[in-house]
Design a protein around this motif. Structure first.
Motif, short mmCIF file in Angstrom:
data_model
loop_
_atom_site.label_atom_id
_atom_site.label_comp_id
_atom_site.label_asym_id
_atom_site.label_seq_id
_atom_site.Cartn_x
_atom_site.Cartn_y
_atom_site.Cartn_z
N LEU A 56 -25.34 8.83 -61.11
CA LEU A 56 -26.07 8.45 -62.31
C LEU A 56 -26.17 6.93 -62.45
O LEU A 56 -27.22 6.39 -62.83
CB LEU A 56 -25.38 9.03 -63.55
N THR A 57 -25.09 6.23 -62.11
CA THR A 57 -25.11 4.78 -62.19
C THR A 57 -26.11 4.19 -61.21
O THR A 57 -26.87 3.27 -61.54
CB THR A 57 -23.71 4.20 -61.90
N ARG A 58 -26.14 4.74 -60.01
CA ARG A 58 -27.09 4.26 -58.99
C ARG A 58 -28.52 4.48 -59.45
O ARG A 58 -29.36 3.58 -59.37
CB ARG A 58 -26.84 4.99 -57.67
N VAL A 59 -28.81 5.68 -59.95
CA VAL A 59 -30.17 5.99 -60.38
C VAL A 59 -30.57 5.10 -61.56
O VAL A 59 -31.66 4.51 -61.57
CB VAL A 59 -30.30 7.48 -60.75
N LEU A 60 -29.70 4.98 -62.55
CA LEU A 60 -30.00 4.17 -63.72
C LEU A 60 -30.24 2.72 -63.33
O LEU A 60 -31.19 2.08 -63.81
CB LEU A 60 -28.83 4.28 -64.72
#
Length: 312
Positions: A56-60
């Motif tokens: 999620l952090t990577r995508v965000l």
């Protein structure tokens, strides 16, 4: 999605929002980035995702970088009237505030300065300084090498260090700064305002509302005269904002601020950056689109009695 999958995302929502706000300098854009991330989470083959928080952090982060790189955003910010969206202290979107780096990363000074960084430099700085990710983790998120991550971090820290930032002000300290400012403005004497400003003081506004005439001023005398005019409750200003606002002291993005409130709606904010007992920078925001979240937070606190300000 099943309830457990939704709950997994919701458990990360605040962290993702505070990361996006630091990357974009806009609460509205941050909310959009979080929603885009949620949609990608919904569409992903989640059985192949080993560490959902990292995914999620990577995508965000990459969604936010795409927004920073967009041609429309570049044109808007090149116009010279962009300022970070102000947030009332205590807003969950400001995120973690356990370290000096975390607190500084959401000050108006650092958010403004980070506009000069390349998007990848900005991402590395935020991920490293505010969220303490390792260079190996950052490299994987941004598809760069660890060495490149280290270089970006070094350059961004060096440039951000040039920002004059004051952190750790409590409500009382911030209130004293603003109360002195209000007293000087109410006196009608420009010289009292001048005495509160550093010799190299700067005033910047978003070009909206009563402060539209001082888009950028650099001399204490000119700043004081413009501020006195903007704070005077003239008929023209009352027509512009729809009434006669009350002026309150508050903490905004960790700094002392003057908040103009009409009823329970915030119609303007001036965030002050103190240095050596005087005010070095003033940033005025009056654009209603950039005051929506702060105004809603103000209303919630006012209704619950947990006010973040008191009469000036």
């Amino acid at each position: 999605m099943d309830a457990a999958t939704v709950e997994r995302f919701e458990a990360n929502r605040r962290r993702l929002a505070s990361l996006a706000y630091r990357l974009l300098g806009s609460a509205a854009d941050a909310e959009d980035a979080v929603q885009d991330t949620y949609l990608r989470w919904h569409a992903a083959e989640r059985q192949h995702i080993e560490v959902p928080e990292a995914w999620l952090t990577r995508v965000l982060t990459n969604v936010s970088l795409d927004r920073l790189r967009s041609a429309q955003l570049r044109r808007e910010r090149a116009a010279g009237d962009w300022l970070p969206e102000p947030l009332l202290d205590g807003d969950p979107m400001l995120g973690p505030a356990d370290t000096v780096e975390q607190r500084e990363s959401v000050t108006m000074a650092v958010l403004t300065l980070m506009e000069r960084l390349q998007p990848v430099e900005r991402a590395v700085y935020v991920l490293r300084e505010a969220f303490a990710y390792s260079h190996a983790e950052i490299a994987a998120m941004l598809d760069i090498t660890e060495s490149a991550s280290q270089q970006h971090a070094h350059r961004s820290r060096r440039r951000v260090a040039a920002a004059r930032v004051v952190t750790g002000l409590d409500d009382a300290a911030a209130g004293r700064v603003v109360e002195a400012f209000l007293a000087a403005a109410a006196s009608g004497r420009v010289d009292r305002l001048v005495a509160l400003l550093t010799e190299d003081a700067t005033a910047i506004s978003d070009g909206a509302g009563p402060v539209r005439r001082w888009a950028r001023l650099s001399k204490p005398e000119r700043i004081a005269a413009a501020l006195r005019a903007a704070l005077r409750p003239t008929a023209a200003i009352q027509r512009l904002v729809g009434g006669s606002p009350q002026l309150r002291a508050a903490l905004v993005n960790g700094g002392p601020a003057l908040v103009a409130v009409l009823g329970d709606r915030v119609v303007g904010v001036v965030v002050m950056e103190p240095r050596d007992g005087r005010i070095a920078v003033l940033r005025g925001i009056s654009d209603p689109q950039r005051l929506g979240r702060l105004s809603r937070q103000w209303q919630r606190r006012h209704r619950t009695g947990d006010e973040a300000a008191r009469p000036g």
